[in-house]
Enzyme design. Structure first.
Site, PDB file in Angstrom:
ATOM      1  N   SER A   3     -11.167  -0.747  -0.769  1.00 42.64           N
ATOM      2  CA  SER A   3      -9.877  -0.732  -0.070  1.00 42.64           C
ATOM      3  C   SER A   3     -10.046  -0.974   1.420  1.00 42.64           C
ATOM      4  CB  SER A   3      -9.175   0.618  -0.271  1.00 42.64           C
ATOM      5  OG  SER A   3      -8.650   0.736  -1.557  1.00 42.64           O
ATOM      6  N   ASP A  12       0.853  -1.188   0.000  1.00 40.25           N
ATOM      7  CA  ASP A  12       0.000   0.000   0.000  1.00 40.25           C
ATOM      8  C   ASP A  12       0.893   1.244   0.000  1.00 40.25           C
ATOM      9  OD1 ASP A  12      -2.245   1.873   0.682  1.00 40.25           O
ATOM     10  OD2 ASP A  12      -3.308   0.002   1.064  1.00 40.25           O
ATOM     11  N   HIS A  55      -3.754   6.167   3.509  1.00 36.99           N
ATOM     12  CA  HIS A  55      -4.435   4.977   3.000  1.00 36.99           C
ATOM     13  C   HIS A  55      -3.834   3.689   3.562  1.00 36.99           C
ATOM     14  CE1 HIS A  55      -5.834   2.034  -0.050  1.00 36.99           C
ATOM     15  NE2 HIS A  55      -6.855   2.854  -0.233  1.00 36.99           N
TER      16      HIS A  55
END
Length: 592
Positions: free
Chosen positions: A381, A18, A73
């Site tokens: 996600s 990620d 994220h």
């Protein structure tokens, strides 16, 4: 919720590919963790001022300068999969409670491949190679493409194939291009592809108009309204509003105008939402509403001499309709391999509160200067690491299970309710909603080998060069001529076929093999549910008897039906094997 067995999970390592991680967050504190497991071969190369611990035991970066997450994220997905248990967590007082990852006692290894410029394909492949060599137990990839691509051009599919050959399952987000059909970007059968569903908590934002009427929208609005009502304006913020925007609430006709209103100095914004089921963190008091509500607000503004309003801080309320597949979640059918049902499963992916980078913008608005250790995000996600945590937990209970067995355990024990989807088909939720508890004891599993995967590529028509570009093995080859019809017999936990080319009534037989991982001596009886007559489905043999663990039995499912109507056709049912203890369910989907 998964209960955490004490002392059996600390050797499981979750690999997160990620945007990196913020290692100092409480979600990643290593108090109570011993040294990394002896099997671990990874390193901590996180860059300057990046320190690993006994929770984050590995870190690597590639094209960027650090594994430290400046986007948020990666931190969010890592804490969702394996973050510590934290009490009294909230987003500025909203959604307060206990935060925890799927398996808090798991270790984390981070592979930073995404930055402000995107996610490099070369870096993703390098991260897979490193994660495999380092010794992770499961890989979580909340990265996708706008649309599906061929397997030999799909970096996650290629990396996931290499991982599967080494006994590592890759969990992958299905994409955020829904509700349009055939939009899922995660299509390879060796990936566990995850759709997003709502949870039983949602954020509501109320707007109090000057006529005392209250309209309700959605947003994650953490701002308490200061003062009395403010004037309402309806106009284009890009031209400075009809007059000065300062200290006024701007009514926007599109979601894109919201940021312009902020720049123009608005005190608040009312705008139409992009998706009806996911609230966004806003940079100023704001409420997203449907168009009917927006028209009502505009009507009040136009019909009142001095229209005013105020936007209250959001409330968190219970959503009794959850779980519902999110409108944005990418749908099937599988545009690359029509005989493989995708996505595989749905999991919580809407309004998820989890750890966040304290240097990243909470609302992605450059004018929003707030920084916080937690944030509320939505997307597949966010759903992906929920399933990753379950896979990690299953590895603690069944360390010798193959990636396909782990995947089968999750897919065949999920909860399916067609009434709770935006588009009531398996193309939205796959096999159903994630059920972590039942997955620990599935009874039977559907397993595949690396050669099965290669044979599938052969039957797709891939030549030797294309196959070897996926496998990375110069010895990979097809054992027989390409036979596209044989794809239906790939030993997948779901059963699906496209009958578009059928001009008349059809009959299709699917061969499957199950492995007994439940009770040594057991007898399973088949049942088709629901059987509403549109399809005729027969299972041969209808009963499977096992005398030992790991024994395999094969069966055939024959599906027949009439000519499909010209305007399209989709019919589904479920095959359930029952032994009095276990219910092993496989969706059956026939479509054009």
């Amino acid at each position: 919720m998964i209960k955490n067995p004490v002392g059996i999970a600390n050797d499981v390592v979750v690999g997160i590919i990620d945007s990196g991680i913020w290692p100092e967050l409480p979600s990643f504190d290593d108090r109570g963790f011993g040294p990394p497991p002896a099997k671990w071969k990874g390193v901590c190369r996180g860059g300057t001022n990046f320190t690993c611990n006994n929770k984050i035991i590995g870190a690597r970066y590639y094209s960027s300068q650090s594994a430290r997450d400046d986007q948020g994220h990666g931190t969010h997905t890592a804490s969702t999969a394996a973050g510590n248990v934290l009490k009294d967590v909230s987003f500025y007082g909203l959604a307060s409670g206990v935060a925890r990852g799927g398996l808090p006692s798991a270790r984390i290894a981070v592979y930073q491949v995404c930055d402000d410029l995107g996610c490099s394909s070369a870096d993703i492949l390098a991260a897979f190679d490193d994660a495999i060599a380092d010794g992770v137990d499961v890989i979580s990839v909340s990265i996708g493409t706008p649309e599906a691509v061929d397997i030999d051009a799909d970096t996650v599919a290629i990396g996931g194939f290499h991982a599967a050959r080494r006994g590592i399952l890759t969990v992958h987000s299905a994409g955020n291009s829904g509700p349009q059909s055939a939009t899922t970007c995660s299509v390879a059968p060796w990936l566990l592809s995850v759709a997003a569903s709502t949870i039983d908590r949602k954020f509501e934002s109320k707007v109090v108009l000057g006529n005392r009427k209250i309209v309700t929208g959605i947003s994650v609005n953490a701002f308490a309204w200061n003062g009395l009502e403010s004037p309402l304006l309806h106009g284009d913020p890009s031209i400075g509003c009809p007059g000065a925007c300062g200290n006024k609430i701007v009514i926007c006709d599109s979601i894109n105008e919201k940021e312009l209103a902020f720049e123009a100095g608005a005190k608040g914004v009312i705008y139409p939402y992009n998706t009806p089921d996911a609230a966004s963190v806003v940079a100023l008091p704001a409420a997203a509403v449907d168009f009917q509500t927006l028209d009502a607000v505009i009507s009040y503004q136009n019909s009142t001499k001095n229209p005013v309003a105020k936007i209250l801080k959001s409330d968190t309320v219970r959503d009794p309709g959850a779980p519902l597949v999110a409108s944005f979640s990418s749908r099937g059918p599988n545009s690359i391999i029509s005989g493989i049902l995708k996505p595989d499963v749905s999991a919580p992916g809407v309004d998820i509160l989890a750890g966040f980078s304290p240097v990243a913008s909470l609302s992605e608005n450059p004018y929003d200067k707030r920084r916080y250790n937690f944030n509320v995000l939505s997307g597949t996600s966010m759903a992906c690491p929920h399933v990753t945590g379950v896979v990690a937990y299953l590895k603690t209970l069944h360390p010798d299970w193959s990636p396909s067995a782990l995947k089968s355990a999750i897919l065949t024990t999920d909860v399916q309710d067609p009434t709770l989807t935006y588009v009531s088909t398996e193309f939205a939720y796959g096999s159903g909603q994630l059920n972590p508890v039942n997955a620990t004891n599935p009874g039977l599993v559907y397993e595949t080998s690396a050669q099965d995967d290669i044979n599938l590529l052969c039957n797709l028509g891939y030549d030797t060069a294309r196959i070897r570009s996926v496998t990375g093995d110069k010895n990979s080859t097809c054992l027989a001529r390409a036979d596209p019809a044989a794809i239906k017999d790939f030993n997948y936990p779901s059963i699906t076929a496209d009958v578009s080319r059928t001009r008349a009534a059809f009959q299709i037989s699917f061969l499957r093999t199950v492995t007994n991982v439940g009770t040594a001596t057991s007898t399973y009886t088949s049942q088709i549910v629901p059987n509403m007559g549109r399809l005729k489905i027969e299972v041969t043999p209808p009963v499977l008897s096992f005398g030992s663990l790991n024994e395999k039995k094969s069966f055939t499912v024959t599906v027949s039906g009439g000519k499909a109507p010209a305007d399209g056709f989709l019919a589904s049912a479920s095959l359930i094997w029952r032994d009095g203890v276990h219910s092993v369910r496989s969706p059956i989907v026939i479509y054009t």
